[in-house]
Design a protein around this motif. Sequence first.
Motif, PDB file in Angstrom:
ATOM      1  N   THR A  21     -36.575   6.684  -1.747  1.00  0.00           N
ATOM      2  CA  THR A  21     -37.494   5.781  -1.051  1.00  0.00           C
ATOM      3  C   THR A  21     -38.690   6.560  -0.532  1.00  0.00           C
ATOM      4  O   THR A  21     -38.640   7.791  -0.401  1.00  0.00           O
ATOM      5  N   ILE A  22     -39.746   5.847  -0.228  1.00  0.00           N
ATOM      6  CA  ILE A  22     -40.939   6.466   0.356  1.00  0.00           C
ATOM      7  C   ILE A  22     -40.587   7.062   1.713  1.00  0.00           C
ATOM      8  O   ILE A  22     -41.039   8.142   2.068  1.00  0.00           O
ATOM      9  N   ARG A  23     -39.746   6.374   2.472  1.00  0.00           N
ATOM     10  CA  ARG A  23     -39.320   6.859   3.792  1.00  0.00           C
ATOM     11  C   ARG A  23     -38.682   8.244   3.675  1.00  0.00           C
ATOM     12  O   ARG A  23     -38.986   9.152   4.446  1.00  0.00           O
ATOM     13  N   GLN A  24     -37.798   8.416   2.697  1.00  0.00           N
ATOM     14  CA  GLN A  24     -37.149   9.711   2.499  1.00  0.00           C
ATOM     15  C   GLN A  24     -38.170  10.793   2.161  1.00  0.00           C
ATOM     16  O   GLN A  24     -38.060  11.915   2.658  1.00  0.00           O
ATOM     17  N   SER A  25     -39.142  10.467   1.342  1.00  0.00           N
ATOM     18  CA  SER A  25     -40.125  11.481   0.962  1.00  0.00           C
ATOM     19  C   SER A  25     -41.026  11.861   2.125  1.00  0.00           C
ATOM     20  O   SER A  25     -41.453  13.008   2.233  1.00  0.00           O
ATOM     21  N   LYS A  37     -37.345  12.016  14.125  1.00  0.00           N
ATOM     22  CA  LYS A  37     -36.771  10.802  14.713  1.00  0.00           C
ATOM     23  C   LYS A  37     -37.865   9.814  15.097  1.00  0.00           C
ATOM     24  O   LYS A  37     -37.733   8.615  14.860  1.00  0.00           O
ATOM     25  N   LEU A  38     -38.932  10.314  15.711  1.00  0.00           N
ATOM     26  CA  LEU A  38     -40.035   9.463  16.138  1.00  0.00           C
ATOM     27  C   LEU A  38     -40.682   8.773  14.934  1.00  0.00           C
ATOM     28  O   LEU A  38     -40.922   7.557  14.950  1.00  0.00           O
ATOM     29  N   ILE A  39     -40.926   9.514  13.880  1.00  0.00           N
ATOM     30  CA  ILE A  39     -41.565   8.956  12.693  1.00  0.00           C
ATOM     31  C   ILE A  39     -40.613   8.005  11.967  1.00  0.00           C
ATOM     32  O   ILE A  39     -41.022   6.950  11.487  1.00  0.00           O
ATOM     33  N   ASP A  40     -39.342   8.342  11.914  1.00  0.00           N
ATOM     34  CA  ASP A  40     -38.354   7.457  11.295  1.00  0.00           C
ATOM     35  C   ASP A  40     -38.292   6.128  12.035  1.00  0.00           C
ATOM     36  O   ASP A  40     -38.279   5.056  11.422  1.00  0.00           O
ATOM     37  N   ASP A  41     -38.286   6.185  13.362  1.00  0.00           N
ATOM     38  CA  ASP A  41     -38.270   4.969  14.173  1.00  0.00           C
ATOM     39  C   ASP A  41     -39.530   4.131  13.918  1.00  0.00           C
ATOM     40  O   ASP A  41     -39.454   2.913  13.776  1.00  0.00           O
ATOM     41  N   LYS A  44     -39.183   2.425  10.519  1.00  0.00           N
ATOM     42  CA  LYS A  44     -38.215   1.324  10.549  1.00  0.00           C
ATOM     43  C   LYS A  44     -38.767   0.092  11.247  1.00  0.00           C
ATOM     44  O   LYS A  44     -38.426  -1.030  10.889  1.00  0.00           O
ATOM     45  N   ASN A  45     -39.611   0.302  12.259  1.00  0.00           N
ATOM     46  CA  ASN A  45     -40.115  -0.807  13.069  1.00  0.00           C
ATOM     47  C   ASN A  45     -41.538  -1.234  12.714  1.00  0.00           C
ATOM     48  O   ASN A  45     -42.156  -1.986  13.463  1.00  0.00           O
ATOM     49  N   GLY A  46     -42.050  -0.722  11.604  1.00  0.00           N
ATOM     50  CA  GLY A  46     -43.370  -1.137  11.152  1.00  0.00           C
ATOM     51  C   GLY A  46     -44.514  -0.659  12.032  1.00  0.00           C
ATOM     52  O   GLY A  46     -45.557  -1.310  12.099  1.00  0.00           O
ATOM     53  N   ARG A  47     -44.337   0.467  12.699  1.00  0.00           N
ATOM     54  CA  ARG A  47     -45.373   0.999  13.595  1.00  0.00           C
ATOM     55  C   ARG A  47     -45.881   2.365  13.145  1.00  0.00           C
ATOM     56  O   ARG A  47     -46.416   3.123  13.949  1.00  0.00           O
ATOM     57  N   PHE A  48     -45.723   2.685  11.881  1.00  0.00           N
ATOM     58  CA  PHE A  48     -46.146   3.998  11.389  1.00  0.00           C
ATOM     59  C   PHE A  48     -47.633   4.221  11.600  1.00  0.00           C
ATOM     60  O   PHE A  48     -48.067   5.342  11.852  1.00  0.00           O
ATOM     61  N   ASP A  49     -48.411   3.165  11.543  1.00  0.00           N
ATOM     62  CA  ASP A  49     -49.861   3.297  11.737  1.00  0.00           C
ATOM     63  C   ASP A  49     -50.220   3.693  13.163  1.00  0.00           C
ATOM     64  O   ASP A  49     -51.331   4.145  13.424  1.00  0.00           O
ATOM     65  N   LYS A  50     -49.284   3.572  14.084  1.00  0.00           N
ATOM     66  CA  LYS A  50     -49.521   3.945  15.490  1.00  0.00           C
ATOM     67  C   LYS A  50     -49.246   5.423  15.762  1.00  0.00           C
ATOM     68  O   LYS A  50     -49.591   5.939  16.816  1.00  0.00           O
TER      69      LYS A  50
END
Length: 79
Positions: A21-25, A37-41, A44-50
């Motif tokens: 998955t893109i998340r794993q990469s 952990k912060l980036i994974d969270d 998962k919650n659709g806040r990567f742009d933040k």
Amino acid sequence: MKKYKGINYRFRPDSYWVDKTIRQSILRDIKGTERRKLIDDALKNGRFDKVEDALVGAELQSGLRDRLGSLHPHFMGGE
């Protein structure tokens, strides 16, 4: 001609890439445990742009790493 016994020379893996998955990469190369952990969270919650761009790289710049480590020792793990 088979050189070694017990090897299936016809085997071909479904993929040569480990990340499924893109998340794993994205998470694979991040050295800091708490940052991962912060980036994974955030993913998962659709806040990567933040998430600040400086936190997303595999390694932190030295000055930022020192500042985060001075906030709390958790931020020193893996960096």
